[in-house]
Design an enzyme around this catalytic site. Sequence first.
Site, mmCIF file in Angstrom:
data_model
loop_
_atom_site.group_PDB
_atom_site.id
_atom_site.type_symbol
_atom_site.label_atom_id
_atom_site.label_comp_id
_atom_site.label_asym_id
_atom_site.label_seq_id
_atom_site.Cartn_x
_atom_site.Cartn_y
_atom_site.Cartn_z
ATOM 1 N N LYS A 153 45.487 -28.883 -0.149
ATOM 2 C CA LYS A 153 44.606 -29.963 -0.624
ATOM 3 C C LYS A 153 43.798 -30.496 0.554
ATOM 4 O O LYS A 153 44.337 -30.648 1.666
ATOM 5 C CB LYS A 153 45.479 -31.071 -1.241
ATOM 6 C CG LYS A 153 44.701 -32.203 -1.898
ATOM 7 C CD LYS A 153 45.646 -33.204 -2.575
ATOM 8 C CE LYS A 153 44.854 -34.310 -3.279
ATOM 9 N NZ LYS A 153 45.718 -35.288 -3.972
ATOM 10 N N SER B 262 44.420 -36.497 -8.907
ATOM 11 C CA SER B 262 43.404 -36.079 -7.969
ATOM 12 C C SER B 262 43.596 -34.663 -7.419
ATOM 13 O O SER B 262 42.664 -34.094 -6.863
ATOM 14 C CB SER B 262 43.360 -37.063 -6.799
ATOM 15 O OG SER B 262 44.564 -36.992 -6.049
ATOM 16 N N SER C 278 48.959 -38.091 -9.169
ATOM 17 C CA SER C 278 48.055 -36.991 -8.790
ATOM 18 C C SER C 278 48.684 -35.627 -8.569
ATOM 19 O O SER C 278 47.966 -34.647 -8.397
ATOM 20 C CB SER C 278 47.293 -37.370 -7.529
ATOM 21 O OG SER C 278 46.249 -38.221 -7.869
HETATM 22 N N1 GLN Z 1 44.673 -41.590 -10.872
HETATM 23 C C1 GLN Z 1 45.274 -42.551 -9.986
HETATM 24 C C2 GLN Z 1 44.202 -43.243 -9.196
HETATM 25 O O1 GLN Z 1 43.099 -42.940 -9.393
HETATM 26 C C3 GLN Z 1 46.280 -41.891 -9.085
HETATM 27 C C4 GLN Z 1 45.665 -41.046 -8.064
HETATM 28 C C5 GLN Z 1 46.676 -40.431 -7.132
HETATM 29 O O2 GLN Z 1 47.848 -40.326 -7.466
HETATM 30 N N2 GLN Z 1 46.207 -40.105 -5.937
HETATM 31 O O3 GLN Z 1 44.454 -44.070 -8.399
#
Ligand code: GLN
Length: 490
Positions: free
Chosen positions: A78, A158, A182
């Site tokens: 990532k 994400s 995410s």
């Molecule tokens: N979707 C959540 C956010 O936008 C979690 C994102 C994540 O876990 N990095 O904050």
Amino acid sequence: MTRLTSLTLAEARDGLANKSFTSLELTDAHLGAIEAARALNAFVMETPDQARAMARAVDARIAKGEGGPLAGIPLGIKDLFATKDVRTTACSKILGNFVPPYESTITSQLWRDGAVMLGKLNNDEFAMGSSNETSCFGPVVNPWRREGSNTTLVPGGSSGGSASAVAALLCMGATATDTGGSIRQPAAFTGTVGMKPTYGRCSRWGIVAFASSLDQAGPIARTVRDSAILMRSMAGHDPKDTTSVDRVVPDYEAAIGKSVKGMKIGIPNEYRLDGMPQEIEKLWSEGAAWLKAAGAELVDISLPHTKYALPAYYIVAPAEASSNLARYDGVRYGLRVPGRSIGEQYENTRAEGFGPEVRRRVMIGTYVLSAGYYDAYYLRAQKVRTLIKRDFEECFARGVNAILTPATPSAAFGIGEKGADPVEMYLNDIFTVTVNMAGLPGIAVPAGKDTQGLPLGLQLIGRPFDEETLFSLGEVIEQAAGRFTPARWW
Ligand code: GLN
């Protein structure tokens, strides 16, 4: 070619060890698959030269009988993980062409164990999002499609690049991070397995920070066993991260196939939402029945503060993000947009470098931390967080070994379909944020399909540092549900 990319990580490991093929062959097969799948936009940087050099070096080590536990396995990383001499952007314009002079602890552990880097994977900008649509490199496409439809779907976020690449057989596993869901939500959207370890299990050093008290890295892989193998290399104490915990890293793979007889599985009443699709409800009961058939005992539990988790998360996470992102000022890294004064330079750089979702988070975070609002929002959210954690502790104290819930309230949706109202997007994490708020481990395992043929996942939540139980239970679900592979169209 195709044959090599469809092996599981465990099968590839065995094939490399008994010299059925070399890491260079395996790596080349994946590089070919990546090239043929550019339509998915999963990789933001391909590193074929580095991959081949790493594969050759590890082949030499394997020949001498010196390969590590991941010797020769090609992985995707990532773009939130700093990789030495390889561009790392968090998929934000503000980092521009930043090339770190250092390697994150997790990736250095993967290379130590013999893994090969194929390249950097797309994600939501600074990991803020649930669909991978906030990336400055554009959205990632889910390799899954609805039956009889050409609509392009999001892979979740994400860690959308990680999930899409693993599902599409472009890499044997990938690193990911999870602040509110995410790892688990994109895994559920792509029919892959996503493990978010206990807070402190993996080092955060060298990972671009979003919300430091919630961020935790983990693997996305195609099977539960593969995630267990990756976890062993990713976990461990790191003196460079003061929140990482000094505990022995178990052999997670040994938990696969272990009996779950007599385990108590909590079914939380509060995860039954009004208007939740019937097929999610069905999946959940089916998962519970599989665990019961394997000898586990189902118990109804209550986690009464669940409904406050998402609102509290959207105070705590933006607050920490606004503080962490203060460092992107146009002086130290990446983009710089000059102004007539230093203040104007900061403003111009940040206005131009951050995308709309990141700007929204910084504004929310700054607001909830500001004098006069701090007590009403931030402090109160922290108190709610304690209550959420206590709900879980009370269940575990009553002998519950793990908790079964749906992973997401729906299957993958179309690119551009959601997002006009940010709250609609935030609701994707309704079942996953509680776990980050409480610092617990959680795994998403593919468990079935919706009426349109899209994968759906179940989540298992565990006691602190008991990832092993999640791997054991996750494998029971995997055995019952089977594997999920998208039909190739790209
Ligand atoms: N979707 C959540 C956010 O936008 C979690 C994102 C994540 O876990 N990095 O904050």
